[in-house]
Design an enzyme around this catalytic site. Structure first.
Site, PDB file in Angstrom:
ATOM      1  N   LYS A  58      52.571  -6.229 -23.339  1.00 49.30           N
ATOM      2  CA  LYS A  58      51.796  -4.985 -23.425  1.00 49.30           C
ATOM      3  C   LYS A  58      52.157  -4.060 -22.261  1.00 49.30           C
ATOM      4  O   LYS A  58      52.308  -2.854 -22.440  1.00 49.30           O
ATOM      5  CB  LYS A  58      50.295  -5.307 -23.424  1.00 49.30           C
ATOM      6  N   GLN A 116      42.079  -9.328 -21.998  1.00 54.60           N
ATOM      7  CA  GLN A 116      42.853 -10.272 -22.805  1.00 54.60           C
ATOM      8  C   GLN A 116      41.980 -11.473 -23.179  1.00 54.60           C
ATOM      9  O   GLN A 116      41.388 -12.114 -22.316  1.00 54.60           O
ATOM     10  CB  GLN A 116      44.091 -10.731 -22.011  1.00 54.60           C
ATOM     11  N   ASP A 173      41.162  -1.829 -27.849  1.00 57.15           N
ATOM     12  CA  ASP A 173      41.206  -2.941 -28.802  1.00 57.15           C
ATOM     13  C   ASP A 173      40.201  -2.736 -29.937  1.00 57.15           C
ATOM     14  O   ASP A 173      40.179  -3.499 -30.893  1.00 57.15           O
ATOM     15  CB  ASP A 173      40.883  -4.268 -28.089  1.00 57.15           C
TER      16      ASP A 173
END
Ligand code: NAP
Length: 302
Positions: A63, A107, A130
Site C-alpha cells: 500500500k 491494517q 477502507d
C-alpha cells in the site's frame, strides 16, 4: 469504449484484473497531478500496523509503495504488538487531526487483545478510506454517498469494465463479512441487481448459486464453488485468497481462490482468475478512495 458482454453467451472470458487495476491506478495518478495543481499539495495516506505479522507487513508495504507510485504521500505508522487500546486510539486521533493526512487505515487483523472493529470506528469517517466505519457502512446501506470498502468497489469496476448488465440480474454473493460480503451486496443492489447473500447456514448453497447470473464467492474455502454451482453463461467473480502448500496448490504462487477455476472456466461466460483477478483491484481502489477523501476535504470537485 467498454465492451458489451451478454451474460447468456457461453465463452469463458478471463477478466484481467491486473490490466484493469493498472488502468485505474493510471487514472488516479493523472488526477493526483490535477489535485496537486489546485490544492498545492499531494494527498496523504496513513497506514497503521500493529505488531509484526509478516503477511500484514507485506500488505502494508504494498500500500505504501502504491501510494508513492501515484504521487501521493505515504505515512507509515508502526506500533508494537503489545500496545494498549488507548495508545492505538491516541495514534488514530493524531492522524485524524493531521491536515496532511487525507486517508487513515488500520491494517486488520490487529492482535487478539485489541478490539479491531472498535478501533476502526474511531477513524474520522471523512478519512475512512477502507469504508469500514459505522458511518460509512450506514451511508452505503442507505444508498447515500460515502467512502466504500475497496474490494467490493474493485469488483464493481471489474463487472463494469466487462460490460456486465446488472439491472434485473440475479446476483449471488457467497459470504456476509462486514469487510466484503455485506458491502458487495449493497453495491449490487444499488445497481438494481436482485441480490441473494449466502453464508455458512445457507441450506442449499449449490441450488442458490446455480440460479445466479453473477456469482461472487468470498468464503475463504479453497475451490468450494465447483461446476455444479454455476449456471452456464454466468459471470463468476472469485474473491477468495487461500494460501496452500506448493504440493496442494498446483500453481506457482500457492494462491487459490474459492472457485474451482478449471471446473468452471468452460461453463462461465466470464471469470476472474486467482491470482490476477480481484486481488489487484483492492489497492487500486484504496488509492482512488484516498483521492476522493482528499478532494472532499479540500472541497475540490472531481
Ligand atoms: P470471512 O470474514 O471469514 O467471511 C467468510 C464468509 O463465508 C462468512 O460469511 C461465512 O459464513 C461464509 N462461509 C464460510 N464457510 C462457508 C460455507 N461452507 N458455505 C457458505 N458460506 C460459508 O472472510 P472475508 O474477509 O469476507 O474474506 C473471504 C475471502 O475473500 C478470503 O479468502 C479472503 O482472503 C478473501 N478476500 C480477498 C480480498 C482481496 O483483496 N482480494 C479482500 C477481502 C477478502 P458465516 O457468516 O455464517 O460464518
Amino acid at each position: 469504449m467498454r465492451p458489451t458482454h451478454s451474460i447468456k453467451e457461453v465463452s469463458a472470458r478471463i477478466i484481467d484484473g491486473r490490466a484493469i487495476a493498472a488502468r485505474v491506478r493510471a487514472e488516479v495518478a493523472r488526477d493526483v497531478e490535477l489535485f496537486m495543481e489546485r490544492a498545492g499539495r499531494r494527498p496523504g495516506l496513513a497506514t497503521v500496523l500493529v505488531g509484526e505479522d509478516p503477511g500484514s507487513a507485506v500488505y502494508v508495504a504494498g500500500k505504501q509503495r502504491a501510494c508513492t507510485e501515484v504521487g501521493m504521500v505515504p505515512f507509515d505508522r508502526r506500533l508494537p504488538a503489545d500496545v494498549s487500546f488507548e495508545q492505538v486510539t491516541e495514534e488514530l486521533r493524531t492522524l485524524n487531526s493531521d491536515e496532511d493526512v487525507n486517508g487513515v487505515l488500520l491494517q486488520l487483523p490487529v492482535p487478539g487483545h485489541l478490539d479491531g472493529p472498535a478501533l476502526t470506528s474511531l477513524i474520522d469517517p471523512d478519512k475512512d478510506v477502507d469504508g469500514l466505519t459505522p458511518v460509512n457502512a450506514g451511508l452505503l446501506s442507505l444508498g447515500s454517498p460515502g467512502l466504500r470498502p475497496c474490494t467490493p468497489l474493485g469488483v464493481m469496476e471489474l463487472l463494469a469494465d466487462s460490460g456486465v448488465e446488472l439491472e434485473g440480474a440475479e446476483a449471488v454473493v457467497v459470504g456476509r463479512s462486514n469487510l466484503f460480503g455485506k458491502p458487495m451486496a449493497a453495491l449490487l443492489l444499488m445497481q438494481n441487481a436482485t441480490v441473494t447473500t449466502c453464508h455458512s447456514r445457507t441450506r442449499d448453497l449449490r441450488g442458490v448459486c446455480s440460479r445466479a447470473d453473477v456469482l461472487i464467492a468470498a468464503v475463504g474455502r479453497p475451490r468450494l464453488i465447483g461446476a455444479g454451482f454455476v449456471k452456464p453463461g454466468a459471470v463468476v467473480i472469485d474473491v477468495g485468497m487461500n494460501r496452500l502448500t506448493p504440493e496442494q496448490a498446483g500453481n506457482a504462487s500457492g494462491l487459490v481462490g474459492d472457485v474451482d477455476f478449471a471446473g468452471v472456466v468452460e461453463l462461465a461466460s466470464a471469470i476472474t482468475p486467482v491470482p490476477g483477478g480481484v486481488g489487484p483491484m483492492t489497492i487500486a481502489f484504496l488509492l482512488r478512495n484516498t483521492l476522493q477523501a482528499a478532494r472532499r476535504q479540500a472541497r475540490i470537485e472531481a
